[in-house]
Design a protein around this motif. Structure first.
Motif, short mmCIF file in Angstrom:
data_model
loop_
_atom_site.label_atom_id
_atom_site.label_comp_id
_atom_site.label_asym_id
_atom_site.label_seq_id
_atom_site.Cartn_x
_atom_site.Cartn_y
_atom_site.Cartn_z
N ARG A 68 43.41 31.69 24.14
CA ARG A 68 43.08 30.73 25.11
C ARG A 68 44.16 30.67 26.23
O ARG A 68 43.99 30.61 27.45
CB ARG A 68 42.93 29.57 24.47
CG ARG A 68 42.36 28.32 25.29
CD ARG A 68 41.04 28.65 25.94
NE ARG A 68 41.12 29.36 27.16
CZ ARG A 68 40.20 29.75 27.78
NH1 ARG A 68 38.93 29.49 27.31
NH2 ARG A 68 40.22 30.32 29.02
N ARG A 70 44.61 33.87 28.70
CA ARG A 70 43.53 34.24 29.44
C ARG A 70 43.42 33.18 30.53
O ARG A 70 43.13 32.14 30.42
CB ARG A 70 41.93 34.24 28.58
CG ARG A 70 41.04 34.64 29.33
CD ARG A 70 39.79 33.95 29.22
NE ARG A 70 38.47 34.43 29.89
CZ ARG A 70 37.91 33.84 31.04
NH1 ARG A 70 38.71 32.92 31.57
NH2 ARG A 70 37.16 34.40 31.51
N ARG A 71 44.18 33.76 31.51
CA ARG A 71 44.04 33.03 32.80
C ARG A 71 42.57 33.21 33.39
O ARG A 71 42.24 32.05 33.95
CB ARG A 71 45.01 33.66 33.83
CG ARG A 71 45.03 33.07 35.19
CD ARG A 71 45.86 31.64 35.30
NE ARG A 71 45.63 31.17 36.22
CZ ARG A 71 46.34 30.05 36.66
NH1 ARG A 71 47.30 29.24 35.96
NH2 ARG A 71 46.26 29.39 37.65
N ASP A 72 42.08 34.56 33.64
CA ASP A 72 40.77 34.45 34.10
C ASP A 72 39.87 35.83 33.62
O ASP A 72 40.66 36.43 32.49
CB ASP A 72 40.66 34.51 35.76
CG ASP A 72 41.53 35.84 36.21
OD1 ASP A 72 41.52 36.93 35.72
OD2 ASP A 72 42.30 35.55 37.25
N SER A 73 38.76 36.19 34.12
CA SER A 73 38.00 37.17 33.33
C SER A 73 38.81 38.62 33.19
O SER A 73 38.22 39.26 32.73
CB SER A 73 36.62 37.41 34.05
OG SER A 73 36.99 37.49 35.40
N ARG A 74 39.86 38.74 34.21
CA ARG A 74 40.70 40.15 34.21
C ARG A 74 41.36 40.27 33.14
O ARG A 74 41.88 41.67 32.68
CB ARG A 74 41.47 40.24 35.50
CG ARG A 74 40.57 40.59 36.61
CD ARG A 74 41.21 40.45 37.90
NE ARG A 74 41.92 39.04 38.10
CZ ARG A 74 42.76 38.69 38.89
NH1 ARG A 74 43.24 39.31 39.86
NH2 ARG A 74 43.01 37.17 39.06
N ASP A 75 41.68 39.21 32.42
CA ASP A 75 42.64 39.30 31.07
C ASP A 75 42.04 39.84 29.93
O ASP A 75 40.86 39.12 29.22
CB ASP A 75 43.21 37.97 30.77
CG ASP A 75 44.02 37.55 32.14
OD1 ASP A 75 44.97 38.34 32.41
OD2 ASP A 75 43.87 36.42 32.50
N ASP A 119 36.42 33.34 25.62
CA ASP A 119 35.84 34.07 26.79
C ASP A 119 36.79 35.24 27.24
O ASP A 119 36.97 35.53 28.31
CB ASP A 119 35.54 33.26 27.95
CG ASP A 119 34.01 32.19 27.81
OD1 ASP A 119 33.44 32.88 27.13
OD2 ASP A 119 34.31 31.15 28.10
N MET A 120 37.35 35.95 26.42
CA MET A 120 38.25 36.84 26.32
C MET A 120 37.69 38.31 25.95
O MET A 120 37.40 38.32 24.68
CB MET A 120 39.79 36.65 25.98
CG MET A 120 40.74 37.67 26.41
SD MET A 120 42.33 36.73 25.70
CE MET A 120 43.59 37.67 26.65
N ARG A 165 46.75 41.90 28.30
CA ARG A 165 47.73 40.80 27.92
C ARG A 165 48.38 41.14 26.52
O ARG A 165 49.52 40.75 26.35
CB ARG A 165 46.88 39.36 28.06
CG ARG A 165 46.39 39.15 29.36
CD ARG A 165 47.39 39.29 30.53
NE ARG A 165 48.67 38.59 30.20
CZ ARG A 165 48.57 37.14 30.53
NH1 ARG A 165 47.82 36.68 31.19
NH2 ARG A 165 49.88 36.66 30.28
#
Ligand SMILES: Cc1ncc(COP(=O)(O)O)c(C=O)c1O
Length: 444
Positions: A137, A140-145, A165-166, A198
């Motif tokens: 969590r 995960r900054r955004d959906s690219r991570d 959501d990763m 990441r």
């Protein structure tokens, strides 16, 4: 999941919901995998189950729970010099989010794993599972991570990533675990697709589900690769202490650049009912307002909004167990390690006796790996070993195993996992006999 019967959507009223309106993870088969095995176990209670990777129960003793608690309270009053009201408050009140046994965990890590960890970098969690979720969590900054994981991987990682959501990006497996060259290749592919790798989740010792361990040179290659690629390694190590006398260094012990977030569990070395795990996240983080914090500080912020803090009572139980064994879990688990080693060898010998040596099995087409420890062996079979076959094995032959396809992004249909940690020698003998009968009936 309990379903009382098909409920037509048309019959739903205002407050009723459709599954499609809930979080996407709830429709994913990965979250059903535990249920599937539990259900098979319940439907065929006479079957011998090689499915469960639970610790052996022969040394469970309710008296130990009282004695661990007493030992920990004695330590607080004695070694730590706390007055009685503070001891009471520590156990009864809400507590520090990072936990109260970080000092004892640090001592254990020094003794058992040659890891020197600042207690400030340790967050005690509700099992290792919470540690996995909180660190993903945080990353995960955004959906690219994205997070890399070897295919096949532990279902707990896949589930936690889904809840965070990763995206989990699969990396090929070599004979000893993750294929480091493929990790570099996948990192390049992911970046070319506009994604941000990441971290990479790994179980270097006696992996669940594959049973394999990385060699020391591979561990060093993996650390170098992670440093080059600028990704963290999430090292999960619940089984490492259950070896044959020859321990390999953990990634964290070899880590000189704070590349590794270490994920610890007391589910196997303590007991799973305590639900105590932890992570070491000693990475420095430049704070937005200036100054430097530890990644552990950020993970603990997330934890504070998930479970507030890990129960101090159950931390005290694990703390008491650690104290009773001088913080050495290898010593605390001598008897358990003997059981797991005995079972491992009985399964390996039993497979060889029934199917020939691995790889050389004439006629059966079966092969299997030969781990030196842990809880799991993977058998490759010349037929489809999916859920339907697992059900057939339970129903017709009274034996249960885990289809490896549960752990793969794609594939694993000709592999099954045998977990042997919870079985008696008699059950192993009978279970392998039933497995052989099942293989014979399917191969005819
Ligand atoms: C790879 C792996 N990680 C972690 C755990 C234990 O997690 P927890 O401490 O949450 O019980 C297990 C247990 O099955 C496992 O196999």
């Amino acid at each position: 999941m309990t379903i009382t019967g098909p409920v037509p959507e048309a019959g739903l009223t205002g407050a009723d919901l459709t599954e499609a309106s809930l979080h996407a993870s709830l429709s994913d088969p990965a979250l059903e995998s535990m249920n599937f095995l539990n259900e098979i176990g319940m439907r065929y209670p006479e079957a011998i189950s090689f499915a469960s990777g639970r610790p052996c129960e022969e040394f469970f003793d309710v008296g130990l729970i009282h004695s661990y608690l007493d030992t920990y309270c004695g330590y607080l009053a004695g070694e730590r010099g706390l007055p009685a009201d503070q001891v009471r408050r520590l156990l009864f009140q809400y507590g520090r989010t990072k936990g109260i046994i970080g000092d004892l965990i640090a001592r254990h890590l020094e003794l058992d794993e040659d890891i020197s960890a600042d207690p400030e970098s340790i967050v005690v969690t509700v099992g290792c599972q919470e540690a996995v979720f909180c660190v993903l969590r945080a990353l995960r900054r955004d959906s690219r991570d994205i997070v890399f994981a070897v295919d096949p991987s532990y279902v707990g990682l896949m589930g936690a990533a889904m809840l965070a959501d990763m995206q989990v990006w699969p990396v090929r497996s070599g004979p000893d675990g993750i294929d480091v060259h493929d990790l570099a290749a996948q990192a390049a592919r992911a970046r070319a697709a506009g994604l941000r790798p990441r971290a990479c989740y790994v179980i270097p010792d006696f992996a669940n589900p594959a049973g394999v361990s990385l060699t020391v040179p591979q561990r060093r290659l993996l650390l170098d690769c992670a440093a080059r690629e600028g990704i963290l390694l999430l090292e999960d190590n619940p089984y490492g202490l259950f070896h044959d006398g020859e321990a390999l260094p953990t990634l964290k012990a070899l880590d000189t650049t704070r590349q590794v977030v270490y994920l610890g569990s007391f589910a196997k070395t303590g007991f799973p009912g305590a639900r105590v795990g932890y992570l070491i996240a000693d990475q420095r983080v430049a704070a937005q307002g200036g100054g430097i914090c530890l990644l552990a500080d950020y993970v603990s912020k997330i934890k504070s909004m998930v479970t507030v803090n890990t129960s101090p009572v159950t931390q005290a139980l694990i703390g008491g167990k650690l104290l009773q064994h001088g913080c050495c879990l290898a010593a605390a688990n001598q008897r358990e390690t003997q059981v797991y080693q005995r079972n491992l060898h009985q399964v390996l010998d039993g497979l060889a006796a029934r199917f020939g040596e691995p790889g050389a099995a004439v006629g059966t087409g079966l092969s299997w790996n030969t781990p030196r420890g842990g809880f799991f062996i993977v058998v490759t079979v010349p037929f489809t070993a999916d859920d339907a076959m697992c059900e057939y094995a339970a129903r017709e032959h009274g034996v249960i195993w885990t289809p490896m396809s549960h752990f793969y992004a794609n594939g694993g249909l000709s592999q099954l996992r045998l977990a042997f940690s919870q079985l008696t020698p008699e059950q192993i003998e009978t279970g392998l006999g039933r497995l052989a009968a099942m293989v014979k009936s399917v191969s005819q």
